[in-house]
Enzyme design. Structure first.
Site, short mmCIF file in Angstrom:
data_model
loop_
_atom_site.label_atom_id
_atom_site.label_comp_id
_atom_site.label_asym_id
_atom_site.label_seq_id
_atom_site.Cartn_x
_atom_site.Cartn_y
_atom_site.Cartn_z
N VAL A 15 38.03 40.05 39.03
CA VAL A 15 38.79 40.02 40.28
C VAL A 15 38.57 38.64 40.89
O VAL A 15 37.44 38.16 40.99
CB VAL A 15 38.30 41.10 41.27
CG1 VAL A 15 39.14 41.06 42.55
CG2 VAL A 15 38.36 42.48 40.63
N CYS A 16 39.67 38.00 41.28
CA CYS A 16 39.60 36.70 41.97
C CYS A 16 38.82 35.70 41.10
O CYS A 16 39.06 35.57 39.91
CB CYS A 16 38.98 36.90 43.34
SG CYS A 16 39.23 35.52 44.49
N THR A 17 37.86 34.98 41.69
CA THR A 17 37.15 33.94 40.96
C THR A 17 36.09 34.48 40.02
O THR A 17 35.34 33.71 39.41
CB THR A 17 36.50 32.94 41.94
OG1 THR A 17 35.67 33.65 42.87
CG2 THR A 17 37.56 32.16 42.70
#
Length: 317
Positions: free
Chosen positions: A103-105
């Site tokens: 998720v995300c970075t």
């Protein structure tokens, strides 16, 4: 069969990247005959502090995690300084997992571990350029909400983790369970993975020239009008060739691409929020026919307008 879901946490993790998927899988686990076990794991099993200051108490050290069904690696400020031991351990657990998601970075952790080598992936749009520059063996796509490549799934920022988790639940145990979880969380069943991370206005530049800037706003307000280059050039007081060149320089995309995005975005909103039929929506958004709109949806979102409406309005019903 029990499905073991492990969410990795570390100091500086984004809390919603953790709790969004956690609530989805935990909600699904309450359904009859669904056997998810969701655990949160830090490297040593100790308490971690999120980027917002919230303390999280993991249930297991990551090093003690054996074979898992789904490994989820969230993002957050803590991914800016990657712990090599965490990266190595994530890589080892991922190799034993049926599937791995970020998720995300969190994509930076997977990329550093080599999990994303040779794969198409995404992350939060603001970090896509950095991911691509730092890991040239990863094909970074900044547009979609989430990307699936075999057993590896990467998603955009924050709330996209919920979309990703709902998609995985639907894949595992069916649409009805995923729909029930979405209703409980008061979210859409899920956005299609190919849906853009942000709206047309956020995805492109606002022109410096007042005439072009005003024309951008006019296009958004009149998607069903004649938006050919010739018609727009006449409205801007420029020749078609000069207009196309100025618009692309000022806005960052060609007039045709901008118009296409606006029409698609407007059609999506009408399908979500109104009772208008597909034919009516196509006409109001400037598509020549509902078939032309259908092709535009399949090309951009991977689904037909009717399927898009069902996905977005199912949870509300």
């Amino acid at each position: 069969m029990r499905r073991e879901v492990v969410i990795v946490v570390f100091d500086g993790v984004q809390s919603l990247d953790v709790t969004g998927p956690l609530e989805v899988f935990a909600g699904a686990a309450r359904a009859p005959e669904v056997d998810y076990r969701v655990r949160v794991a830090s490297l040593d099993g100790g308490v971690v502090t999120t980027s917002s200051g919230l303390g999280l108490v993991p249930s297991v050290p990551l090093a003690r995690v054996g074979r898992v069904d789904t490994l989820i690696v969230p993002g957050g400020e803590g991914t800016r300084r990657l712990d090599p031991v965490l990266v190595e351990t994530v890589g080892r657990v991922s190799a034993r997992a049926r599937r791995t998601a970020s998720v995300c970075t969190g994509a930076f952790v997977l990329a550093e571990a080599g999990v994303l080598d040779g794969l198409r992936a995404t992350t939060h749009w603001a970090h896509c350029a950095t991911l691509a520059r730092r890991y040239p063996r990863v094909e970074v796509d900044p547009t979609p909400i989430f990307v699936r490549q075999g057993s590896v799934v990467t998603s955009a920022g924050v709330s996209a983790g919920i979309d990703l988790a709902l998609a995985l639940v639907e894949e595992d145990v069916g649409r009805q369970v995923a729909l029930a979880v979405a209703r409980q969380l008061v979210v859409y069943l899920r956005r299609p993975g190919n849906q853009a991370q942000f709206s047309t206005h956020l995805a492109v530049q606002t022109a410096q020239r007042p005439a072009v800037r005003e024309l951008q706003h006019w296009i958004v307000s009149h998607p069903g009008a004649d938006l050919s280059v010739e018609a727009l050039a006449a409205r801007a007081g420029l020749s078609p060739r000069q207009f196309a060149r100025v618009f692309a320089r000022e806005v960052g995309v060609s007039p045709g691409r901008f118009v296409g995005r606006v029409r698609l975005e407007t059609a999506c909103r009408l399908l979500e929020e109104s009772q208008a039929g597909v034919v009516s929506v196509a006409r109001r958004c400037g598509y020549g026919s509902d078939e032309v709109m259908r092709r535009a949806f399949v090309r951009a979102l991977g689904c037909a307008p009717s399927e898009y409406r069902e996905r977005f309005r199912g949870a509300g019903r």
